[in-house]
Design a protein around this motif. Structure first.
Motif, short mmCIF file in Angstrom:
data_model
loop_
_atom_site.label_atom_id
_atom_site.label_comp_id
_atom_site.label_asym_id
_atom_site.label_seq_id
_atom_site.Cartn_x
_atom_site.Cartn_y
_atom_site.Cartn_z
N ARG A 193 0.86 -1.19 0.00
CA ARG A 193 0.00 0.00 0.00
C ARG A 193 0.89 1.24 0.00
NH1 ARG A 193 -5.00 0.01 2.57
NH2 ARG A 193 -4.86 2.27 2.28
N THR A 194 1.15 1.76 -1.18
CA THR A 194 2.00 2.95 -1.26
C THR A 194 1.20 4.23 -1.04
OG1 THR A 194 1.70 2.97 -3.66
CG2 THR A 194 3.65 1.85 -2.80
N ASP A 195 -0.09 4.09 -0.73
CA ASP A 195 -0.91 5.27 -0.47
C ASP A 195 -1.11 5.52 1.03
OD1 ASP A 195 -2.42 2.99 -0.05
OD2 ASP A 195 -4.26 3.81 -0.91
N LEU A 196 -0.38 4.81 1.87
CA LEU A 196 -0.50 5.06 3.30
C LEU A 196 -0.04 6.48 3.62
CD1 LEU A 196 0.93 1.71 4.72
CD2 LEU A 196 -1.47 2.38 4.55
N GLY A 249 6.61 14.44 -3.71
CA GLY A 249 5.20 14.48 -3.36
C GLY A 249 4.36 14.36 -4.62
N PRO A 250 3.81 13.18 -4.93
CA PRO A 250 3.08 13.02 -6.19
C PRO A 250 1.68 13.61 -6.14
CG PRO A 250 3.06 10.97 -4.96
CD PRO A 250 3.90 11.94 -4.16
N ARG A 251 1.18 13.92 -7.30
CA ARG A 251 -0.19 14.39 -7.47
C ARG A 251 -0.84 13.60 -8.60
NH1 ARG A 251 -0.48 19.67 -4.99
NH2 ARG A 251 1.60 20.47 -4.49
N LEU A 291 1.14 5.63 -8.63
CA LEU A 291 0.93 7.03 -8.25
C LEU A 291 2.20 7.86 -8.44
CD1 LEU A 291 -0.86 9.21 -7.08
CD2 LEU A 291 -0.26 8.41 -4.79
N GLY A 292 3.32 7.40 -7.87
CA GLY A 292 4.56 8.18 -7.98
C GLY A 292 5.13 8.17 -9.37
N SER A 293 5.32 6.96 -9.94
CA SER A 293 5.93 6.88 -11.27
C SER A 293 5.01 7.45 -12.33
CB SER A 293 6.29 5.43 -11.59
OG SER A 293 5.13 4.63 -11.75
N GLY A 294 3.70 7.28 -12.14
CA GLY A 294 2.75 7.85 -13.11
C GLY A 294 2.81 9.36 -13.14
N TRP A 295 2.95 9.96 -11.95
CA TRP A 295 3.05 11.42 -11.85
C TRP A 295 4.29 11.92 -12.57
CZ3 TRP A 295 1.38 16.07 -11.50
CH2 TRP A 295 2.14 17.11 -10.97
#
Length: 458
Positions: A193-196, A249-251, A291-295
């Protein structure tokens, strides 16, 4: 006057009795809590239960253990929490995965409550924890000579009992929030869970995405990009060294809300004028972008602001002397090794051997021209590339190290340090096993304690 004195004395006696009652009730409550915790600890645990153990002097390690357990539970894992004084080798052996949050007291000593456990450690039989996995969050103060001494001692003991590290020990110097975020990063990987959410949001600077270049067109693997980020317009940036980490800090969209941070090895030096990253675009089973790599590789466009903070990673800084350096990595792990080679080149230290692995020489030879130039001008004394899909039988960097065992031993005999960067799953364990077979477990552990075997794996 006498009645007044009697009343005052009665009040003092009454307050003393109330204080005694409060202390008695608190002691009984503490005993009840400890008994309840011990009953829970002795109860049969599901096979996949993860143990979080702590050793605390002031209560800080206990609170971090509780936060650790909360993050793991949020990731869907079954967790038990216990103080180290409630445990022994036999109880530990009933768990397959264990996380330890431990303080060091004074000059390398365990906290008082963990002293009994520490005294029992030498008596435990060898390989009592074979097949188990562990990680250690070591709390300490670098003002002391034996910084995080008990954490390192515990980690060495767990390894000697046959347990394998889930990831490398994390040192926390005086509540360093960056080190705690690194621990949280590993918890996210552990749970999947990388969204913690971060325990404490980092304070970012606003960098700019200046360039994004695809390094492996038509690769069978995920697309990998070299990103260049330029510093804030005011020029006030955090300095960094080779081996340090960029926290991003990804968005989900430009200008959208920030999400939990992601970590990437920095592939450049400050004199390069910006931070460069090697980022592989990740996708979930449903095809959705990570999330991170996609951003970084798709959503953000050149010119967009990127929230970034540098985290010092002193365990992966380049050696301060001219000793030989063996650098081993795969995939995007080349990022951290690239920065180290740049630092060595700038310092005129040329006894460097790079072992790099990827899928295919035709499609996945990252930074090939640059590496060839380093080999040509003597920055690299030796360069070995290993491509897993270019022959019928899969070959990885650990296989190559085994084949070059005599050369590895010769470099280590000459005082070489070994730095490993890349995948925690597969590569890091395979390289560790290969080096153990080549050098012997005792020698490799001694090199790790002396700072001659360092890893940045994820």
């Amino acid at each position: 006057m006498a009645p007044t004195r009697l009343i005052a004395a009665a009040c003092v006696v009454g307050l003393w009795l109330l204080l005694c009652l409060w202390a008695w009730r608190r002691a009984r409550l503490d005993e009840a809590r400890q008994a309840q915790a011990l009953r829970a600890l002795n109860a049969p645990a599901p096979e996949d239960t993860l143990l979080v153990a702590y050793a605390t002097q002031t209560g800080y390690a206990e609170s971090l253990a509780a936060q650790t357990a909360d993050s793991l539970r949020a990731g869907g894992l079954a967790v038990r929490v216990a103080s180290l004084d409630q445990l022994d080798a036999a109880r530990l052996a009933s768990y397959r995965r264990m996380l330890f949050v431990v303080s060091t007291y004074g000059e390398g000593d365990p906290p008082d409550a963990a002293a009994a456990f520490a005294d029992q450690m030498p008596a435990a039989g060898p390989h009592a924890l074979a097949g188990a996995q562990y990680a250690v969050l070591a709390l300490g103060d670098s003002e002391y000579a034996h910084f995080c001494g008990f954490g390192h001692r515990l980690s060495d003991w767990l390894h000697a009992q046959g347990a394998a590290p889930l990831f490398d020990l994390v040192e926390v110097d005086n509540d360093d929030p960056a080190a705690l975020r690194h621990w949280q990063h590993h918890l996210g990987l552990l749970t999947g869970r990388t969204d913690l959410p971060d325990w404490e949001a980092p304070s970012y600077q606003s960098w700019r995405l200046a360039e994004r270049r695809l390094l492996n067109p038509d690769s069978q693997g995920g697309p990998c990009f070299l990103l260049t980020l330029t510093p804030p317009a005011d020029g006030e940036t955090q300095g960094w060294q080779a081996g340090d980490i960029a926290e991003i800090g990804p968005r989900r969209e430009a200008g959208g809300p920030l999400h939990a941070h992601r970590e990437y090895s920095i592939a450049s030096l400050p004199e390069d004028g910006g931070i460069q990253l090697l980022v592989r675009q990740m996708r979930g089973e449903d095809g959705s972008l990570g999330l991170g790599s996609g951003w970084l590789t798709h959503v953000a466009q050149p010119g967009d602001a990127i929230d970034l903070r540098v985290r010092a990673n002193r365990n992966f800084h380049a050696p301060t002397d001219g000793r030989p350096l063996l650098l081993v990595g795969n995939g995007t792990g080349l990022a951290g090794l690239r920065a180290l080679i740049k630092a060595r080149r700038a310092a005129g230290r040329r006894r460097n051997w790079l072992v790099f692995g990827e899928r295919s020489a035709a499609r996945d030879w990252f930074c090939r021209d640059e590496i060839s130039a380093w080999l040509g001008d003597g920055t690299l004394e030796r360069m070995d590339a290993v491509f897993s899909r270019d022959q019928a039988e899969r070959r990885y960097v650990q296989h190559h190290l085994r084949e070059q065992a005599d050369a590895v031993r010769a470099w280590v005999d000459d005082g070489a340090a070994i730095y490993v960067c890349g995948s925690l799953q597969g590569m890091a364990g395979g390289v560790d096993a290969a080096l153990t077979d080549i050098l012997g477990d005792a020698r490799l552990q001694a090199m790790q304690r002396d700072g001659r075997y360092r890893r940045d794996v994820y």
